[in-house]
Design a protein around this motif. Structure first.
Motif, mmCIF file in Angstrom:
data_model
loop_
_atom_site.group_PDB
_atom_site.id
_atom_site.type_symbol
_atom_site.label_atom_id
_atom_site.label_comp_id
_atom_site.label_asym_id
_atom_site.label_seq_id
_atom_site.Cartn_x
_atom_site.Cartn_y
_atom_site.Cartn_z
ATOM 1 N N UNK A 38 15.229 -0.084 -9.881
ATOM 2 C CA UNK A 38 13.918 0.150 -10.403
ATOM 3 C C UNK A 38 12.934 -0.759 -9.850
ATOM 4 N N UNK A 39 11.809 -0.604 -9.971
ATOM 5 C CA UNK A 39 10.350 -1.493 -9.562
ATOM 6 C C UNK A 39 10.878 -1.822 -8.147
ATOM 7 N N UNK A 40 11.223 -0.664 -7.349
ATOM 8 C CA UNK A 40 11.750 -0.883 -5.899
ATOM 9 C C UNK A 40 10.675 -1.770 -4.974
ATOM 10 N N UNK A 41 9.421 -0.997 -5.086
ATOM 11 C CA UNK A 41 8.351 -1.776 -4.253
ATOM 12 C C UNK A 41 8.159 -3.221 -4.268
ATOM 13 N N UNK A 42 7.960 -3.500 -5.565
ATOM 14 C CA UNK A 42 7.665 -5.001 -5.981
ATOM 15 C C UNK A 42 9.021 -5.832 -5.554
ATOM 16 N N UNK A 43 10.274 -5.238 -5.686
ATOM 17 C CA UNK A 43 11.372 -5.934 -5.343
ATOM 18 C C UNK A 43 11.361 -6.524 -3.757
ATOM 19 N N UNK A 55 0.823 -1.047 0.071
ATOM 20 C CA UNK A 55 0.100 -0.065 -0.143
ATOM 21 C C UNK A 55 0.827 1.265 0.050
ATOM 22 N N UNK A 56 2.178 1.051 -0.076
ATOM 23 C CA UNK A 56 2.894 2.443 -0.026
ATOM 24 C C UNK A 56 3.163 2.940 -1.379
ATOM 25 N N UNK A 57 3.495 3.894 -1.361
ATOM 26 C CA UNK A 57 3.367 4.621 -2.651
ATOM 27 C C UNK A 57 4.680 4.535 -3.296
ATOM 28 N N UNK A 58 4.736 3.918 -4.531
ATOM 29 C CA UNK A 58 5.734 3.241 -5.087
ATOM 30 C C UNK A 58 6.923 4.231 -5.495
ATOM 31 N N UNK A 59 6.695 5.527 -5.474
ATOM 32 C CA UNK A 59 7.633 6.459 -5.843
ATOM 33 C C UNK A 59 8.763 6.853 -4.921
ATOM 34 N N UNK A 60 8.055 6.462 -3.659
ATOM 35 C CA UNK A 60 8.813 6.825 -2.218
ATOM 36 C C UNK A 60 9.930 5.411 -2.062
ATOM 37 N N UNK A 61 10.996 5.484 -2.918
ATOM 38 C CA UNK A 61 11.897 4.352 -2.942
ATOM 39 C C UNK A 61 12.525 4.299 -1.611
ATOM 40 N N UNK A 62 12.938 5.371 -1.066
ATOM 41 C CA UNK A 62 13.890 5.397 -0.017
ATOM 42 C C UNK A 62 13.156 4.782 1.016
ATOM 43 N N UNK A 63 11.734 5.281 1.239
ATOM 44 C CA UNK A 63 11.095 4.991 2.513
ATOM 45 C C UNK A 63 10.840 3.349 2.323
ATOM 46 N N UNK A 64 10.450 2.930 1.189
ATOM 47 C CA UNK A 64 10.334 1.505 1.047
ATOM 48 C C UNK A 64 11.431 0.655 1.610
ATOM 49 N N UNK A 100 10.251 -10.009 0.748
ATOM 50 C CA UNK A 100 9.974 -10.389 2.075
ATOM 51 C C UNK A 100 8.676 -11.701 1.829
ATOM 52 N N UNK A 101 8.236 -11.676 0.684
ATOM 53 C CA UNK A 101 7.322 -12.895 0.728
ATOM 54 C C UNK A 101 8.128 -14.163 0.679
ATOM 55 N N UNK A 118 10.800 -16.885 -8.605
ATOM 56 C CA UNK A 118 10.608 -16.727 -9.990
ATOM 57 C C UNK A 118 10.705 -15.169 -10.453
ATOM 58 N N UNK A 119 10.016 -14.355 -9.541
ATOM 59 C CA UNK A 119 9.941 -12.954 -10.041
ATOM 60 C C UNK A 119 11.201 -12.138 -9.655
ATOM 61 N N UNK A 120 11.953 -12.712 -8.714
ATOM 62 C CA UNK A 120 13.107 -11.973 -8.296
ATOM 63 C C UNK A 120 14.088 -12.261 -9.433
ATOM 64 N N UNK A 121 14.234 -13.481 -9.968
ATOM 65 C CA UNK A 121 15.066 -13.818 -11.066
ATOM 66 C C UNK A 121 14.743 -12.915 -12.346
ATOM 67 N N UNK A 122 13.142 -13.336 -12.520
ATOM 68 C CA UNK A 122 12.910 -12.804 -13.947
ATOM 69 C C UNK A 122 12.659 -11.545 -14.269
#
Lengths: 507, 540
Positions: free
Chosen positions: B112-117, B26-35, B122-123, B152-156
């Protein structure tokens, strides 16, 4: 047997009556030309389904699912119509599938300029057919109800009159459907000819009595085979699947979704009832036949799906392979194993069909929602970059695909767990091995969509805005998939209580 | 320690990352440092929460502790049943430790795509922890397989040039192994009620207690098939030769943190599977397939080392060294005695630490130079002294230099391997050859020598010599954060190398129990075989 008409029996078909009347009503209302129809037509159709659902569930409330397993309470029309827990389970599945389909249809039909009221009444007619299929206790009822469903679907598949693919699909579906009907009917006639009864319950007895005199009954066996082949067409099992990819691709996508879930489940209910009730004495024979069909369907379906670039075709082949998985459960029913194995197999079939309905309609909903003006939205490439355009939609699709592949924490895993378990329990370990290898193969093409959604860049920045109906359907499907993936106890219990009572000669 | 902690510690540790991931969604994906910071804090908190377990675990009592048992799917006998013994405790700590470090190491590597990473990291963490705490087979399987998706996603998504190929290969390979294992689980599951006469269950402790010592002929026959099913699942994960081919691709293409987790924790799930399930539950089949297992382990050791020797890519070299080291773990485990098992399990931890660190080191260099070709480097020790020092220690740990952790593990494994009685290997009667402990131990030693060779050669080629590539002349040494990712590992390496006793003490009871089951099975199996033979003789 008392041939006299008993008005009390009308109560048994009350839900079907409600739905039939609603369908005719919708047909009449569709002549009214009104701009608001695109709102009220689906709303009315859903209302009809809900009313029917309530009527169906009233049986459960009055008798309880357990009591519905006692056959004597709920047989009507000289045994032609049966209301048991088994049929109720499937009626619920059909109605849910129909409601989801109706929810996702309106926007799609608008875009295709085909939003007319007949559409919804045809869906309802198809459901009426399916519901009678679920309750059929007689070969004649089976045949008539299958045709009711099929006729509605022939029209629905070709519903996009201006679309050549849709027309082609309808023609193919109609021709092959008619062909399969012929085979099916021939099979029924052979069964009737050798047992001199059309009642499902009596066929088994008759056959058991015959077996004393003549252990081999080639004509009867031929009948069983032809009946299985006829239904094999309907469930799109290899090698009777040829119509499926074309029909699925050409049909309006909501119809495809309904065809791949509702119609398939309906064919399975008939198959299960015939095999488990009437043809059980030949169980070990048809179990082998089904095992072959299962292996062929799983393998061919999955391998062919890898080659597809069109989502609808891919899901069509995937649907063929899923029919193969479900057959595993029926194989377990046929073996001369313990009653427990049979019940496990049937539970697996029921559970899987319920889960598959939600998961597959969910996946199709995304394909439907990607449709825009002038863009079909049904290529795998159309999913490119979806995770950036619409993260939640991409997540939903991810869950559906993983569920289809049978990854844990989704409902699909629970379904596959039961099916593979049924095969193992029945001692068909090699079949289970083929199934799990197929399950791994299937991951490959499901993941291709995931790669498009999450790793490829979007082709255009068009906003992804599903209609409210589509959102609601999506939400229902995703909640179902995840909730029952983590806590499947309620649906397992529902399926376990719904399996039909095996006939007395079973043990 | 507060009571609520003891009662819920495992749940807390396992699901904290999951809830962290959900919150990050639910975090804003632009706030990379926070995430980034939030994820790091979550991982750190998770590690800190897991540390007290080490002290609270009662090593004298042994067995499973911190248990929790809830009904989950009563229809099919599934429970939410968790608990840890010494073996899973160490792996749990390794997971939280490396999880934190790998997230810390990603700060600059992932832009890039820090939030998803971080969500996927964590998952993944929850998935791995869940595998180690599950005592219900169903629960175990869910974690085991669900964990593949984030990996899979981390590698992909964040991987190298051939990421898609590597990711799908990893996914398909491991999934195929898991589903075949699933069939093994199902077979046991359906067999169990026939023995007890009771209901269905997935309770691992019950399976081990009831089915382990069972010598019913039908079960002895079935064990072999179940063992093979489990073997495919676990061996692909380990990976044992010849199922290792996914590993070089996945390790090389994965982002640094992904490689650290893959090598550090994921591979251990395979070895853990053997120790937890195959050995105690299927002791007879374990005996039956012992020669094959030992042979595959030794082939893995030698093959991995030889292939590592010829690699031009730094990361690929480390990847193949993993194959070799995991072969060591398997050799120790399949020595089937106390020393071997102790060493095998300890070596899992050691490998997690040292190879995890080696991947971090490759990552640090890759971030600076965007190449991993060994020939591109040389003389780095002059330019990056801190880096060279840390790398030296880690390398020595990986080789197995005394005073460092690798030595303890490898030495114990060799002691165990040496004690394998003759006749448990391949014997070639017409040559009068009976392969025994000596042979396996010698193979192991050979592996160590080869390991020293490729590692030292790597170090020489990259760190020593002239700094002749001008691109390397501008390289910056490690900053504080980067030191922080490596220093804790170095400390652990010394700790285990100098004072491994606490670890062995924790392992003692659970390992002794497994070893006892195996030797009981040996005598029991012989008795059963003799009884069958006697019956046959009487019949005649």
């Amino acid at each position: 047997m008392n041939p006299a008409f008993d008005p009390n029996h009308l109560r048994l078909i009350a839900p079907e009556l409600v739905l039939t009347v609603s369908a005719f009503l919708m047909l009449g209302l569709s002549t009214i030309s009104d701009r608001g129809r695109r709102i009220w037509a689906p709303a009315l159709a859903i209302l009809a389904c809900l009313t029917t659902l309530a009527a169906v569930l009233a049986f459960v409330r009055n008798f309880g699912l357990e009591a519905l397993r006692v056959p004597s309470m709920t047989i009507g029309f000289s045994g032609m119509f049966v209301v048991d827990a088994f049929s109720i389970f499937f009626k619920v599945v059909f109605l849910l599938a129909a409601m989801l389909t109706i929810l996702v249809s309106s926007r799609y039909l608008d875009l295709e300029r085909a939003n007319v009221g007949e559409y919804y009444s045809l869906i309802l007619f198809a459901v009426v057919g399916m519901m009678f299929m679920a309750s059929a206790g007689d070969l004649v009822t089976i045949f008539v109800s299958i045709e009711t469903m099929a006729l509605a679907f022939y029209v629905l598949v070709g519903f996009l009159k201006a679309n050549r693919k849709s027309n082609e699909a309808a023609l193919k579906y109609f021709l092959l459907g008619g062909f399969s009907t012929g085979i099916f009917l021939y099979g029924l006639s052979l069964v009737y000819g050798t047992t001199s009864t059309t009642s499902l319950a009596l066929i088994g007895f008759s056959r058991a009595r015959m077996a004393l005199a003549s252990p081999e009954a080639p004509i009867f066996i031929l009948g069983v085979i032809l009946v299985t082949v006829g239904l094999g067409f309907k469930i799109a099992a290899v090698p009777f699947h040829m119509w499926a990819p074309d029909a699925y691709e050409g049909a309006p996508t909501p119809v495809t979704a309904f065809l791949s879930t509702g119609s398939k489940a309906a064919a399975f209910v008939v198959l299960a009832r015939l095999l488990a009730m009437s043809f059980l004495p030949l169980g070990d024979r048809w179990a082998t036949l089904l095992a072959i069909l299962a292996v062929a369907s799983m393998t061919l379906g999955n391998v062919a799906a890898i080659l597809q670039d069109n989502m609808k075709r891919m899901l069509a082949y995937s649907s063929i392979s899923h029919a193969g998985y479900v057959l595993l459960g029926l194989v377990a029913v046929g073996l001369k194993g313990s009653v427990e194995t049979r019940e496990y197999g049937l539970t697996a079939v029921l559970l899987y069909l319920l889960i598959y309905t939600f998961v597959n309609i969910g996946a199709f909903t995304l394909v439907i929602a990607l449709k825009r003006e002038q863009v079909a939205g049904d290529r795998v490439a159309d999913f490119a970059g979806l995770s950036r355009r619409a993260p939640w939609a991409a997540f939903a699709m991810l869950v559906f695909l993983l569920s289809l592949a049978g990854i844990p924490a989704t409902a699909g895993f629970i379904g596959k767990w039961f099916l593979f378990g049924a095969a193992i329990k029945a001692g068909y370990a090699w079949l289970a091995v083929v199934a799990v290898i197929n399950s791994a193969i299937s991951l490959y093409y499901y993941v291709r969509v995931v790669v498009n959604m999450y790793i490829r860049a979007p082709e255009d920045a068009e906003r992804f805005a599903p209609s409210w109906g589509q959102r609601a359907a999506l939400l229902a499907c995703i909640v179902f998939t995840l909730l029952f993936g983590v806590y499947p106890q309620p649906i397992i219990a529902f399926a376990e209580k719904s399996i039909l009572d095996l006939a007395p000669w079973a043990s | 320690m507060p009571h609520w902690y003891v009662d819920n510690a495992l749940n807390l540790v396992t699901f904290l990352p999951l809830f962290g991931a959900l919150a990050l969604l639910f975090a804003d994906k632009e706030k990379k440092a926070l995430i980034m910071h939030a994820a790091t804090w979550i991982a750190l908190a998770d590690f800190l929460l897991s540390v007290p377990l080490f002290f609270l675990y009662d090593a004298d009592r042994g067995g499973f502790q911190f248990e929790q048992r809830l009904s989950w799917i009563p229809s099919i006998g599934v429970q939410y049943y968790i608990g840890i013994d010494g073996i899973s405790l160490l792996l749990l700590l390794l997971t939280t430790f490396l999880g934190f470090l790998s997230i810390l190491s990603s700060w600059t590597a992932v832009t890039e795509r820090v939030k998803e990473y971080y969500v996927f990291m964590l998952l993944l963490q929850t998935g791995m922890l869940g595998v180690f705490i599950s005592l219900d087979f169903f629960l175990f399987y869910i974690f085991w397989e669900a964990m593949l998706v984030p990996m899979y996603f981390l590698i992909g998504i964040w991987g190298g040039p051939r990421k898609l190929y590597a990711a799908i290969k990893f996914f398909l390979y491991t999934l195929l192994g898991s589903v075949l294992m699933l069939l093994g689980i199902l077979a046991v599951y359906f067999f169990y009620p026939r023995v007890t006469g009771g209901g269905y269950s997935f309770d691992i402790t019950e399976f081990i207690r009831v089915l382990g010592p069972l010598t019913q002929p039908e079960w002895l026959e079935m064990q072999k098939w179940v063992f093979l099913a489990f073997f495919i699942g676990f061996a692909i994960k380990v990976p044992m030769f010849p199922f290792h081919t996914w590993l070089p691709d996945a390790h090389v293409e994965a982002p640094t943190a992904g490689s650290v987790i893959l090598a550090g924790v994921l591979l251990k799930m395979g070895t853990y599977g053997f120790v937890r399930f195959s050995l105690p539950m299927l002791p007879h089949a374990t005996r039956h397939y012992l020669p094959h297992m030992l042979a595959l382990s030794v082939i893995g050791i030698l093959y991995g080392a030889l292939v590592a020797m010829v690699q031009k890519d730094w990361k690929k070299l480390v990847a193949y060294s993993s194959v070799s080291h995991l072969g060591f773990c398997m050799l120790g485990v399949f020595a089937l005695n106390q020393q071997g098992l102790n060493g095998g399990i300890l070596q899992m931890i050691n490998h997690g630490l040292s190879t995890g660190a080696l991947f971090l080191i490759v990552g640090l260099i890759y971030e600076r130079r965007h190449t991993r070709m060994i020939s591109e480097f040389g003389g780095l020790s002059k330019q990056m002294p801190i880096f060279a020092t840390l790398f030296m220690i880690i390398m020595m740990s990986s080789i197995g230099l005394p005073t460092l952790n690798g030595f303890i593990g490898e030495f114990t494994i060799l002691v165990g391997a040496f004690a394998i009685p003759a006749g448990y290997g391949f014997s070639v009667p017409w040559l009068g050859l009976r392969v025994g402990g000596m042979f396996w131990a010698v193979c192991g030693v050979l592996g160590i020598v080869l390991g020293a060779a490729y590692m030292l050669w790597l170090y020489q080629r990259t760190m020593f010599g002239k700094l002749d590539n001008p691109e390397n002349a501008r390289l910056k040494d490690l900053d504080l954060r980067e030191i922080m990712t490596l220093a804790p590992i170095v400390v652990c390496c010394f700790w285990i190398g100098l004072y491994p006793k606490p670890l062995f003490r924790i392992l003692e009871k659970p390992v002794a129990e497994i070893a006892a089951r195996l030797s009981a099975a040996e005598t029991g199996g012989q008795a059963a075989a003799e009884a069958t033979a006697a019956r046959g003789a009487l019949g005649r």
